[in-house]
Design an enzyme around this catalytic site. Structure first.
Site, PDB file in Angstrom:
ATOM      1  CE1 TYR A 431       3.095  12.975  13.918  1.00  0.00           C
ATOM      2  CE2 TYR A 431       1.387  11.598  12.584  1.00  0.00           C
ATOM      3  CZ  TYR A 431       2.597  12.697  12.912  1.00  0.00           C
ATOM      4  OH  TYR A 431       2.943  13.031  11.427  1.00  0.00           O
ATOM      5  CD  GLU A 432       6.872   8.012  17.012  1.00  0.00           C
ATOM      6  OE1 GLU A 432       6.303   7.773  15.884  1.00  0.00           O
ATOM      7  OE2 GLU A 432       7.414   7.187  17.511  1.00  0.00           O
TER       8      GLU A 432
END
Ligand SMILES: Cc1cc2nc3c(=O)[nH]c(=O)nc-3n(C[C@H](O)[C@H](O)[C@H](O)COP(=O)(O)OP(=O)(O)OC[C@H]3O[C@@H](n4cnc5c(N)ncnc54)[C@H](O)[C@@H]3O)c2cc1C
Length: 566
Positions: A431-432
């Site tokens: 993620y990110e």
């Protein structure tokens, strides 16, 4: 469990203080005439560490086993999370680096990151919630209207509300240009949002009186692609001018995902049904605005990797100091820590964790300097951010895996909790912005963007400051950089991840060297920094030349055979 051993969290204050000093934190404080000094900063870390070890850490395992649950009223986090979160907010840990204009304490971001490393180590699932709030705060500080700032920022900063990022949709993951959630203007000058978001961390819960959702959506007749996407603010409960929660807004969680790790962090499918919302910033600039705050969010995820690596290391060390097995070579204790291969694993874990901590906190200090107008620091912090995110989260997974190995079969058994760190760490590279995308950012925006200037200046610093033992790997990085710059297109893209790893390995070594310098030789612990650096050179940097070959291999061997299933 056949053998009991210490699985508690011990805040790594000495290591954090050293990494901050090596990152130039004290010099930053002096040069910018802040009221804070190094000693007070360490006292802040000690207070935070003790709070997190006592309040967050004991709930970590329960979060893994019980997770969050959803019913008709919404999402209910793991028992105890709410009280721990309230205590976190009430003690001011949420407001550390936020702007005093809205109730923040105005301390350096680097100190916030050091505190959050311990929060992530103590209980990553719970720490994700205030971590996301920090992102929402940053987005509103940069792009909110004065009214939004006055209404929402004090509540986010105090922790009375939490913040979320509603970006991802089923067809729009990495490619946010594919977002289809609609934002239709209403008669009151606001907007109505309709659509579905997936994978939204802490998208719903009952720990606070309200939740501030930042949502990417598309106005009718907007151009296709990124330039048609805008950023909106929608609250779980509608609010009037006094900010008191009113009617339930049309944004709610329809289900929570079952997943590999971070079970205590509810990952929500969010339905938007005529949700009242306001525009944040400019029409069509939603993705660009999200990216301005994502630098800090990426660093927070990097720090999560460091925190989990530290926690996994602590548990593995404790096991190795209590487990007897076979005839030992490096001592007659019979403990597995006296086997050279176990010491190798523990040493590698220690060195990589310290290197990743150095990388993240150095990037944070540079970001603090950038916020005070230092342009060179800004360029370097931007260069290091994708490396800090991707390399540190990879270190988190690798160190958690080595920790399992040190604990043998007991590591693989859920009862010891060692497996949880491995499972929890695995989300970091995803993620990110996946780590593959961080690598593309590094070779695209950061390298090609300035013709390699920022990277070459860092390389020159490593040549000037670093010891001889570092130089072969620095030269491997220099030649890989030059090759990438002269091979744009598919060849460079094929080598991007290998390049990020090489850059992380080499800069990580430089970070350890700076820690050697900052530690001095007063105590045995200080002197051991040199052994950690030497072990890193022999175990990690010895592979730099081979890693550079992976960078320059080009795209020729990548397909089309990759399409074949058998
Ligand atoms: C537990 C969890 C929590 C999350 N929390 C949030 C949240 O709070 N808010 C939110 O909005 N989202 C959240 N996400 C979503 C997360 O950010 C996305 O999963 C991530 O961005 C990747 O998107 P994707 O899953 O659609 O993968 P895809 O985009 O389908 O990517 C799959 C693979 O293809 C690669 N790839 C894709 N495009 C390219 C490209 N252009 N070049 C090279 N390689 C490429 C990727 O690197 C990856 O390896 C969360 C996800 C999870 C699992």
């Amino acid at each position: 469990m056949s053998q009991t051993y210490d699985v508690s969290f011990r805040p790594p204050i000495r290591s954090l203080a050293l990494a901050l000093r090596a990152a130039g934190y004290a010099a930053f404080l002096t040069e910018n005439a802040t009221d804070l000094d190094e000693e007070t900063s360490i006292a802040v870390l000690e207070a935070a560490g003790s709070f997190l070890a006592n309040e967050f850490a004991p709930l970590n395992r329960r979060g893994d086993i019980d997770g969050a649950r959803i019913d008709a009223e919404g999402v209910h986090p793991t028992l105890g999370f709410s009280e721990a979160y309230q205590a976190f907010a009430n003690n001011g840990w949420n407001a550390l680096a936020a702007d005093p204009r809205w109730g923040g304490e105005g301390l350096p971001k680097a100190l916030e990151f050091a505190v959050f490393e311990m929060a992530q180590a103590a209980n990553a699932s719970l720490a994700i919630c205030p971590m996301l709030t920090q992102g929402a705060i940053e987005a509103l500080v940069q792009h909110g209207t004065p009214r939004q700032q006055a209404l929402v920022l004090p509540r986010l900063i105090s922790g009375a509300w939490t913040g979320t990022m509603n970006l991802t949709e089923p067809q729009a993951g990495t490619d946010l240009a594919a977002v289809v959630t609609r934002a239709d203007p209403d008669a009151q000058g606001g907007y109505r949002l309709n659509g579905q978001k997936i994978f939204i961390s802490w998208g719903d819960h009952d720990m606070t009186e309200n939740i501030c959702h930042l949502v990417l959506a598309r106005l009718p007749n907007s151009p296709p692609g990124i330039s048609g996407i805008s950023l909106f603010l929608a609250t779980k409960f509608e609010v009037g001018a006094d900010g008191a929660p009113g009617a339930r807004n049309g944004i709610y969680c329809s289900s929570i995902e079952k997943k590999l790790g971070i079970h205590g962090s509810p990952t929500c499918v969010m339905m938007l049904e005529d949700a009242h919302a306001e525009l944040v910033g400019d029409i069509g600039k939603g993705v660009a605005q999200m990216f301005t705050m994502m630098n800090s969010a990426r660093l927070h995820v990097g720090i999560q990797g460091v925190g989990l690596a530290e926690r996994a290391y602590q548990q593995a060390l404790s096991y190795a100091l209590g487990r007897k097995q076979g005839r030992t070579i490096l001592g007659s204790s019979g403990l597995i820590i006296d086997h050279p291969d176990v010491r190798r694993m523990l040493g590698l874990m220690r060195a990589k964790t310290d290197a990743a901590r150095g990388l993240c906190l150095t990037t944070a200090v540079l970001a603090d300097r950038a916020a005070h107008g230092d342009k060179a620091a800004k360029r370097r912090s931007e260069l290091l951010t994708p490396i800090a995110k991707a390399w540190s989260t990879d270190v988190g997974v690798e160190v958690a895996s080595l920790a399992l190995q040190v604990q043998g079969g007991m590591g693989f058994i859920e009862e010891t909790g060692a497996a949880q760190y491995y499972r929890d760490a695995r989300i970091g590279p995803i993620y990110e912005g996946t780590n593959g995308i961080q690598a593309l950012d590094l070779i695209g925006r950061k390298l090609a963007g300035d013709g390699g200037e920022a990277m070459m200046s860092l390389i020159d610093d490593m040549v000037a400051e670093g010891p001889l033992a570092l130089q072969p790997s620095v030269e491997a990085l220099r030649s890989a950089t030059a090759w990438l710059l002269s091979h744009p297109g598919a060849d460079a893209l094929a080598g991007a991840t290998a390049y990020l790893k090489l850059a992380g390995d080499v800069v990580g070594g430089f970070m350890l060297w700076r820690q050697v310098q900052a530690a001095g030789i007063a105590s045995e612990w200080d002197r051991s920094r040199m052994s950690i650096f030497n072990l890193y050179v022999s175990q990690v940097l010895s592979g730099a030349a081979g890693q550079a070959q992976a960078v320059t291999a080009g795209a020729a061997d990548l397909g089309p055979w990759t399409y074949a299933i058998n």
